[in-house]
Design an enzyme around this catalytic site. Sequence first.
Site, PDB file in Angstrom:
ATOM      1  N   ARG A  19     -10.360 -11.370   2.178  1.00  0.00           N
ATOM      2  CA  ARG A  19     -11.213 -12.431   1.613  1.00  0.00           C
ATOM      3  C   ARG A  19     -10.506 -13.780   1.681  1.00  0.00           C
ATOM      4  O   ARG A  19     -11.157 -14.820   1.774  1.00  0.00           O
ATOM      5  CB  ARG A  19     -11.634 -12.053   0.190  1.00  0.00           C
ATOM      6  N   LYS A  24       0.842  -1.202   0.000  1.00  0.00           N
ATOM      7  CA  LYS A  24       0.000   0.000   0.000  1.00  0.00           C
ATOM      8  C   LYS A  24       0.876   1.250   0.000  1.00  0.00           C
ATOM      9  O   LYS A  24       2.016   1.195   0.467  1.00  0.00           O
ATOM     10  CB  LYS A  24      -0.841   0.030   1.292  1.00  0.00           C
TER      11      LYS A  24
END
Length: 529
Positions: free
Chosen positions: A377, A303
């Site tokens: 996820r 990120k």
Amino acid sequence: MAASIVKRVSRVKKLNVSHISARYKLLTGSRHFSTSKQWNKALVLGVYENESTDSIDFTGTARKFDEKADGKISQLLLTVKKPLKCGKTRTLHAVDPEFSSVLVTCIGKRGEGYDELETVDKGRESIRAAVAKAVLQLRELGENEIEVDSCGDTEASAEGCHLALFSYDDLKAEKSRKPAVRISCATRYSQDKNCMEEEWRKGAILAEGQNLSRRLMEMPANLLTPTKFAEIVKEQLADKCEVLVRDKDWAESMKMGSFLSVARGSVEPPVFLEIEYKGRQSDSPLALVGKGVTFDTGGISIKPSQGMDAMRGDMGGAACVAGSLLSVSKLQLPVHVKAFIPLCENMPSGSATKPGDVVTAMNGKTIQVDNTDAEGRLILADALCYSEQFNPSLILDMATLTGAIDVALGAGAAGVFTNSDDMWNKLQKASVRSGDRVWRMPLFNHYTKKITECQLADLNNIGGSRSGGACTAAAFLKEFVNNKNWLHLDIAGVMSNSGDVAYLGKGMSGRPTRTVIEFINLMSKETKN
Ligand code: BES
Ligand code: ZN
Ligand code: ZN
């Protein structure tokens, strides 16, 4: 369920933070009241919004106090011509010998209730906000024992006070911490004191659950590792729940290849928490699942550094599960709950998963990990599969899953993806009560196609384009669920509060803990759970 595989593993590695723990109260954050302390008593009273300049529309409790003070409170209020508006306060002194300050707070129009467009109970929200403002102002004045008007909804009043007074300053020097404040309900003129005390206790417990979530989310990731999270949960819940702390070997034995592919980049060992609260006998518990990424760097798909500190809150789902269980167990709700929390860090390293790697989840499905930042996820996939082994009557997962849900809904509501209209209606009902809103999102095949079109494996962990990012993430999770009552809450948008919710300070929000508690309370009324 194969009981032989599920053996109890509760080896919690001691962390080397004892020097810090000794200096600061890391875990409870609760204030200790010294007996020699001098108490400065204050009172919070509610009034309704009223156009009249020659009468005050007091709450029942406030009217009694005014009568006892020979009408002094109303007289003083009426010396100012402008009537109080919702959310505004007036502080009076030398009104009552018992209280150094009497703070009058306006709780909005009399009779306000459900607002359909806002999907919230406005009356309850106004009370929370009004008493929150009041107790914070009194704390600023140095008051440390505050009696609070129930304002016609004791539970909401207790929630507002207890949520507002929370602050995470455990790591600060004593002098910089917020002073301790004792709050209680002004019950002395009530017809049914016991009932009021009970309602107050309920509101306080609801807030306590959310405050535990907030504390866990706010804690820096060097202190709140997966191991430490498990330790705190044990400390907070072990007397009311069974807490099983599974290690990496256990996850390997369960073939949780998807979860482990995220954990492998970090030197911090992963933990899989399994918690059981048995408030009643049943073979079909409610299953709660929470994303517990104690820090999300993005992994190899790293990120940008700006704002990355907020990713200490990427275990918000896990925190809300823990907070909800704390309240559910303290309220002794007659319900059977099982919680599943995969905990790990998402780090880049020589051993981290690389874009394009293929991993295998517990249900045998293969996943091409094209973006290591879509890690939530991956850990939830295995946790959802595992939760299905316990014949749950419903599965509710919570995760700070996508930036896309923040783009869609901001902090206005948590995004809810569910295959059941009935579950949706109940969750929404719960959120109207709590004031912590939810908004339904689609689970169309349209989104499933985006993640099943995959070059190397059964599924891709990203949808190919940025469009509908929260929906493709939910569609991915759907591949790991068979239960007919499944709810997925994407809580990334509500993770922190920057002033939107008046009764929550700035920082990690602990949302939507109270909605989930209210939902479990609703479900506990259905016999099958
Ligand atoms: N933890 C983040 C999502 C997030 C964003 C939480 C903002 C809280 C605030 C999640 O793991 C993530 O990075 N998601 C990616 C998915 C993308 C790579 C498909 C995102 O939303 O950008
Ligand atoms: Zn991520
Ligand atoms: Zn994440």
